[in-house]
Scaffold this motif. Structure first.
Motif, PDB file in Angstrom:
ATOM      1  N   PHE A 201       0.834  -1.206   0.000  1.00 28.40           N
ATOM      2  CA  PHE A 201       0.000   0.000   0.000  1.00 28.40           C
ATOM      3  C   PHE A 201       0.868   1.255   0.000  1.00 28.40           C
ATOM      4  CE2 PHE A 201      -4.225  -1.646   2.005  1.00 28.40           C
ATOM      5  CZ  PHE A 201      -4.352  -2.558   0.977  1.00 28.40           C
ATOM      6  N   GLY A 202       1.969   1.231   0.772  1.00 32.33           N
ATOM      7  CA  GLY A 202       2.860   2.384   0.815  1.00 32.33           C
ATOM      8  C   GLY A 202       3.489   2.660  -0.542  1.00 32.33           C
ATOM      9  N   TYR A 203       3.954   1.617  -1.202  1.00 29.77           N
ATOM     10  CA  TYR A 203       4.526   1.763  -2.547  1.00 29.77           C
ATOM     11  C   TYR A 203       3.508   2.385  -3.504  1.00 29.77           C
ATOM     12  CZ  TYR A 203       5.145   0.245  -7.364  1.00 29.77           C
ATOM     13  OH  TYR A 203       5.171   0.199  -8.725  1.00 29.77           O
TER      14      TYR A 203
ATOM     15  N   LYS B   4       1.217   4.443  -3.005  1.00 29.93           N
ATOM     16  CA  LYS B   4       0.997   5.879  -2.789  1.00 29.93           C
ATOM     17  C   LYS B   4       1.940   6.731  -3.629  1.00 29.93           C
ATOM     18  CE  LYS B   4      -2.208   5.291   0.350  1.00 29.93           C
ATOM     19  NZ  LYS B   4      -2.305   3.828   0.418  1.00 29.93           N
ATOM     20  N   PHE B   5       3.005   6.142  -4.151  1.00 31.61           N
ATOM     21  CA  PHE B   5       3.937   6.876  -5.007  1.00 31.61           C
ATOM     22  C   PHE B   5       3.454   6.940  -6.459  1.00 31.61           C
ATOM     23  CE2 PHE B   5       6.401   5.994  -1.319  1.00 31.61           C
ATOM     24  CZ  PHE B   5       7.375   6.977  -1.255  1.00 31.61           C
TER      25      PHE B   5
ATOM     26  N   GLU C 224      -2.966   6.242  -7.776  1.00 26.67           N
ATOM     27  CA  GLU C 224      -3.309   6.001  -6.371  1.00 26.67           C
ATOM     28  C   GLU C 224      -3.411   7.328  -5.626  1.00 26.67           C
ATOM     29  OE1 GLU C 224      -4.087   3.824  -2.776  1.00 26.67           O
ATOM     30  OE2 GLU C 224      -4.362   3.416  -4.906  1.00 26.67           O
TER      31      GLU C 224
ATOM     32  N   SER D 249       0.225  12.199  -0.974  1.00 29.74           N
ATOM     33  CA  SER D 249       0.179  10.752  -1.108  1.00 29.74           C
ATOM     34  C   SER D 249       1.518  10.122  -0.743  1.00 29.74           C
ATOM     35  CB  SER D 249      -0.224  10.377  -2.537  1.00 29.74           C
ATOM     36  OG  SER D 249      -0.452   8.995  -2.651  1.00 29.74           O
ATOM     37  N   ILE D 250       2.609  10.767  -1.134  1.00 30.89           N
ATOM     38  CA  ILE D 250       3.940  10.254  -0.803  1.00 30.89           C
ATOM     39  C   ILE D 250       4.167  10.274   0.704  1.00 30.89           C
ATOM     40  CG2 ILE D 250       6.417  10.806  -0.951  1.00 30.89           C
ATOM     41  CD1 ILE D 250       5.896  11.474  -3.949  1.00 30.89           C
TER      42      ILE D 250
ATOM     43  N   GLY E 270       2.430   7.369   2.024  1.00 29.95           N
ATOM     44  CA  GLY E 270       3.164   6.169   1.633  1.00 29.95           C
ATOM     45  C   GLY E 270       4.405   5.940   2.472  1.00 29.95           C
TER      46      GLY E 270
ATOM     47  N   GLU F 236       3.362   4.525   5.768  1.00 31.75           N
ATOM     48  CA  GLU F 236       2.970   3.117   5.660  1.00 31.75           C
ATOM     49  C   GLU F 236       4.192   2.212   5.499  1.00 31.75           C
ATOM     50  OE1 GLU F 236      -1.518   3.634   3.813  1.00 31.75           O
ATOM     51  OE2 GLU F 236       0.141   3.271   2.434  1.00 31.75           O
ATOM     52  N   ILE F 237       5.128   2.616   4.672  1.00 35.28           N
ATOM     53  CA  ILE F 237       6.342   1.820   4.468  1.00 35.28           C
ATOM     54  C   ILE F 237       7.159   1.756   5.754  1.00 35.28           C
ATOM     55  CG2 ILE F 237       8.584   1.810   3.281  1.00 35.28           C
ATOM     56  CD1 ILE F 237       7.026   2.813   0.764  1.00 35.28           C
TER      57      ILE F 237
ATOM     58  N   THR G 105      -2.665   4.093  11.650  1.00 28.47           N
ATOM     59  CA  THR G 105      -3.054   4.080  10.239  1.00 28.47           C
ATOM     60  C   THR G 105      -4.469   3.550  10.060  1.00 28.47           C
ATOM     61  OG1 THR G 105      -0.775   3.794   9.482  1.00 28.47           O
ATOM     62  CG2 THR G 105      -2.517   3.028   7.990  1.00 28.47           C
TER      63      THR G 105
END
Length: 155
Positions: free
Chosen positions: A31-33, A35-36, A40, A67-68, A71, A74-75, A101
């Protein structure tokens, strides 16, 4: 405070905690990826831009920038949870980030459009509601890992 490793499961048994950790790590990293990626970022904008916790970022750093930031959080949570098997304090911090989160995403149930299916009443979930409902289980996994890390740290 001790930094014990995950105690080994009894011989011949699978360690369910390791599966929970691996699953939530995979989800948070994936999910984190995402966001880049621009598509998304636009999708997240639909429910985050007017939300008090995220709305301030959009005028400052734009759709992709906001978004980043999400992300990266999340990462980071995923990586810390991954380390939690060996380093309980990292797991504790990562699990706290995961709990935060999923509490935040579940709070969208009160503000986002499309939670309830059009023409129906709750609990008939619309597309957004169905998407967010999975976070109930993800929150439960993070809570389990949080309490596990806390126990391993003897707090």
């Amino acid at each position: 405070m001790t930094f014990a490793n995950d105690p080994a499961p009894p011989t011949g048994r699978l360690d369910a905690r390791a599966f929970l950790r691996a699953g939530i790590v995979l989800i948070l990293l994936w999910f984190g990826y995402m966001k880049f990626l621009p598509y998304e970022a636009e999708g997240v904008k639909g429910i985050a831009e007017t939300y008090w916790l995220f709305g301030w970022m959009y005028p400052l750093i734009g759709v992709q920038g906001a978004s980043i930031v999400i992300g990266v959080l999340e990462i980071t949570a995923g990586l810390l949870i991954a380390l939690g098997g060996r380093f309980p304090f990292a797991g504790l911090v990562g699990a706290l980030m995961g709990v935060a989160t999923f509490v935040v995403t579940l709070s969208f149930f009160f503000t986002a459009p499309g939670i309830v299916a059009e023409g129906y009443a709750f609990p008939a979930l619309g597309g957004t509601g169905q998407f967010l409902a999975k976070d109930i289980g993800l929150l439960a996994i993070c809570l389990y890992l949080l309490f596990d890390a806390q126990n391993r740290l003897e707090l």
